[in-house]
Write an enzyme that holds these catalytic residues in place. Structure first.
Site, PDB file in Angstrom:
ATOM      1  N   ASP A  17       0.923  -1.279  -0.059  1.00 50.77           N
ATOM      2  CA  ASP A  17       0.165   0.136  -0.035  1.00 50.77           C
ATOM      3  C   ASP A  17       0.943   1.377   0.038  1.00 50.77           C
ATOM      4  OD1 ASP A  17      -2.364   1.834   0.978  1.00 50.77           O
ATOM      5  OD2 ASP A  17      -3.380   0.018   0.706  1.00 50.77           O
TER       6      ASP A  17
ATOM      7  N   ASP B 148      -6.865   4.467  -5.843  1.00 47.47           N
ATOM      8  CA  ASP B 148      -7.342   5.295  -4.569  1.00 47.47           C
ATOM      9  C   ASP B 148      -7.547   6.675  -4.877  1.00 47.47           C
ATOM     10  OD1 ASP B 148      -8.407   5.488  -1.989  1.00 47.47           O
ATOM     11  OD2 ASP B 148      -6.681   4.708  -0.971  1.00 47.47           O
TER      12      ASP B 148
ATOM     13  N   ASP C   3     -12.967   3.519   5.782  1.00 46.15           N
ATOM     14  CA  ASP C   3     -11.871   2.675   6.192  1.00 46.15           C
ATOM     15  C   ASP C   3     -12.215   1.961   7.546  1.00 46.15           C
ATOM     16  OD1 ASP C   3     -10.649   3.824   4.125  1.00 46.15           O
ATOM     17  OD2 ASP C   3      -8.714   3.981   5.135  1.00 46.15           O
TER      18      ASP C   3
END
Length: 658
Positions: free
Chosen positions: A292, A405, A466
């Protein structure tokens, strides 16, 4: 109320397209919605019933199974027209429901991944999906850019609500409802508004001041109206219409993610290696190791790494493959740092405001604070070629899963090179550029970004905010004080996953975000994994395996299940308490049944009557394996923020017949 489930669309002088509940049961009247087309100055360039104007409108419908409406605009004038929006809106105060609002529910779809969504009684005002005591208008533009579309309102008035793309009204006493809105998601962003206190409703297609040349035409995304006796089934029917129209892709995955494993943007290559090695030594469902945020030199410079990844991302992709896993990598394809090489080399590639300055599109949080970024203008062919090139390079290196994202950069408000494109079209052009680079066999997983518009391009869609940022928590102090429904936290994540589970395995594989390791109380951890495994088909794990083991027992059967979870009490309460999902275990039909308590108090929850519709042999508590007596008069006592998951072993057809 004479007109049951009435909804009319007025284009000429009369209601040319009328929809009425075929069952003749629904006690609501949405009235006649008159078509208006507005230009960028706010002027009306088309009005239902008016003879003159520079815009002509063609409307048709298809009523084979439900009502579907198709609208095309044409510029019949001599000059280009900048179109702001197209609205079907009430001309009088005829919108009404039969009975008290306490017997009705509405469905609210949030614009962004992180925007709260779900069904709730009409007595629950829209601001309960946002914040208490904080007006939407005072939020910084950098925040609203990432979460909401322009003009969003969160009313404090019960019965006054809005929803992106579509909405639904449901009478849960009479068990009948109507769903209405746009099922196309490619040409423009859309919104439904209903104000029962004023007796008005509207369906809006936002055209964002896009230019329509003389003689040119523009099709709107089509509209759907459907009726049904079950709210969950209506939502699934809508999802199937969206999936068919936009050619949905569904490809689930089981992922270990570095972000939620506690490394965030300070991740090191040793963190990836150590966890990969630990996972390779145990039995787990994980098939993808996903790197990530934190490896890149700068936001936008995705092929260049920082000092914590000295060998680059190609070497790491090979290591992951050699360890027996599939490599996955995070990027934000349409975001570039003001300090990065992309912006310095191509300052003309970013979206600008009316004064010619780059738009501050948002920020990415990190351990040392927010990192601002500009937005790439995806209507520029060279920008799309650049985006495609990045993903072709990453695929060549061996990366197979792409978590993308902060996607709102591609639809941010501002001046773009191609004035004929709506912001939705600019977004789809950018997303298609990603798909062109990834290829048909690569997997795309989305993070923050607009929701339904991703259908047909991506494989996996995050369903919610999240799970956490920093230490896992059920709710943060800020959320407890303000009722915040949009920021990271288990309460926010799980409630929106429940509200959006109807999309799972129809529009995409749903990702309920990360099931995290230590940090939550045991009851909260059970609640999280129960909801996450029931509402989506993609698994994301956030855990540092160097610090502690992780219990994967029971995951296999839940991950093998397909389709949405059924939210039994959808709309009857603000936070549902009953989920059901059909599955098989060792080729035997079962139903998983979850009973949920998201409150801070102990409650006693009666078993759902739906459990007894079909015969079953026995019931076990799924997480501890003990047999449970399940009768219509049984109630389950649940502590605060807790869940129980049961597996119901269905009777065979021969047993049921006997």
């Amino acid at each position: 109320m004479a007109r049951t489930g009435y909804l009319g669309f007025v284009v000429g002088g009369d209601a040319g397209i009328v929809s009425i509940d075929p069952a003749g049961r629904l006690g609501c009247d949405l009235g006649d919605l008159h078509l208006h087309v507005y230009d960028s100055a706010g002027g009306t360039v088309y009005q239902a019933g008016a003879a003159d104007g520079p815009i002509s409108v063609a409307v048709s419908s298809d009523e084979a199974t439900d009502v579907r409406i198709f609208v095309t605009l044409k510029n019949i004038g001599d000059a280009p027209i900048r179109l702001s929006r197209v609205v079907f809106e009430s001309a009088d105060k005829s919108v009404a429901i039969q009975g008290d609002m306490s017997g009705w529910a509405r469905y609210k779809m949030g614009f962004n991944t992180g925007a709260a969504s779900g069904a709730a009684p009409l007595t629950v005002p829209d601001n309960r999906f946002f914040l208490r005591g904080v007006p939407y208008g005072i939020l910084p533009k950098s925040v609203t850019n990432m979460l909401y579309y322009d003009g969003t309102e969160f009313s404090k008035v019960p019965g006054k609500f809005e929803s992106e793309w579509f909405s639904a009204l449901y009478d849960f006493h009479d068990k009948h409802g109507i769903l209405f809105g746009f099922y196309g998601v490619q040409k423009h962003f859309s919104r439904v508004r209903v104000d029962l206190t004023a007796g008005t409703a509207s369906l809006t297609a936002f055209l964002d001041d896009s230019e329509l040349a003389p003689g040119a035409s523009r099709e709107l995304d089509p509209i759907i109206i459907l009726y049904g006796s079950d709210l969950s089934e209506m939502l699934e029917q809508y999802a199937n219409a969206v999936a068919e129209h936009n050619q949905a892709r569904v490809n689930p995955a089981a992922i270990w993610c570095s972000w939620y494993s506690g490394f965030y943007d300070r991740v090191k290559v040793s963190d990836i290696r150590d966890n990969m090695q630990a996972l390779s030594k145990i039995e787990s469902p994980v098939r993808f190791i996903q790197l990530d945020d934190g490896y890149q030199a700068m936001i936008g410079d995705w092929l260049n790494t920082n000092s914590r990844f000295p060998d680059g991302v190609e070497a790491l992709a090979k290591e992951i493959s050699q360890a027996g896993f599939n490599p996955g990598i995070w990027t934000a394809p349409f975001s570039v740092s003001p300090e990065g090489s992309v912006y310095k080399q191509h300052p003309d590639w970013v979206v600008r405001n009316s004064r010619g300055k780059p738009v501050k599109a948002g920020f990415i949080m990190g351990r040392f604070g927010p990192r601002p970024y500009y937005a790439l203008d995806t209507t520029i062919p060279e920008v799309r070629a650049h985006v495609t090139g990045i993903y072709k390079s990453l695929r060549k290196m061996g990366w197979r899963l792409f978590k993308i994202d902060f996607l709102t950069s591609a639809m941010i408000e501002g001046v773009r090179k191609d004035p004929s494109r709506t912001r939705a079209e600019a977004y789809r052009m950018g997303m298609q550029a990603v798909r062109d680079g990834v290829g048909e066999d690569g997997l795309i997983l989305t993070g923050i970004g607009p929701f339904l518009i991703n259908t047909g391009i991506i494989d996996i869609q995050r369903l919610s905010p999240d799970t956490c940022f920093g230490s896992p928590a059920w709710m943060t102090l800020e959320q407890k004080l303000t009722g915040d429904r949009m920021t990271p936290g288990v309460r926010n994540q799980t409630s929106t996953c429940i509200g959006r589970t109807f999309t799972n395995d129809i529009l995409w594989s749903g990702d309920a975000d990360a099931i995290v390791g230590p940090g939550l109380a045991p009851n909260e951890a059970v609640y999280l994994k129960t909801v996450a495994l029931l509402t989506g088909s993609t698994l994301t794990i956030g855990h540092d395996f160097r610090k502690a083991p992780f219990d994967f027992s029971g995951y296999d059967h839940l991950l093998a299940a397909r389709g949405p979870a059924r939210v039994v009490d959808m709309g009857q309460v603000e936070f549902p308490r009953h989920l059901i999902r059909a599955a098989t275990i060792d080729s035997k039909p079962v139903k998983f049944y979850a009973v949920l308590n998201q409150s801070d108090s102990e409650v006693s929850i009666p078993v759902s009557e739906e459990i007894f519709v079909e015969p079953f042999d026995k019931v076990d508590d799924y997480w501890n394996g003990t047999e449970v007596e399940m009768r219509p008069d049984v109630s389950f006592k649940l502590g605060p923020r807790s869940a129980r998951l049961f597996v119901i072993w269905m009777a065979s057809k021969s047993d049921a017949a006997g």
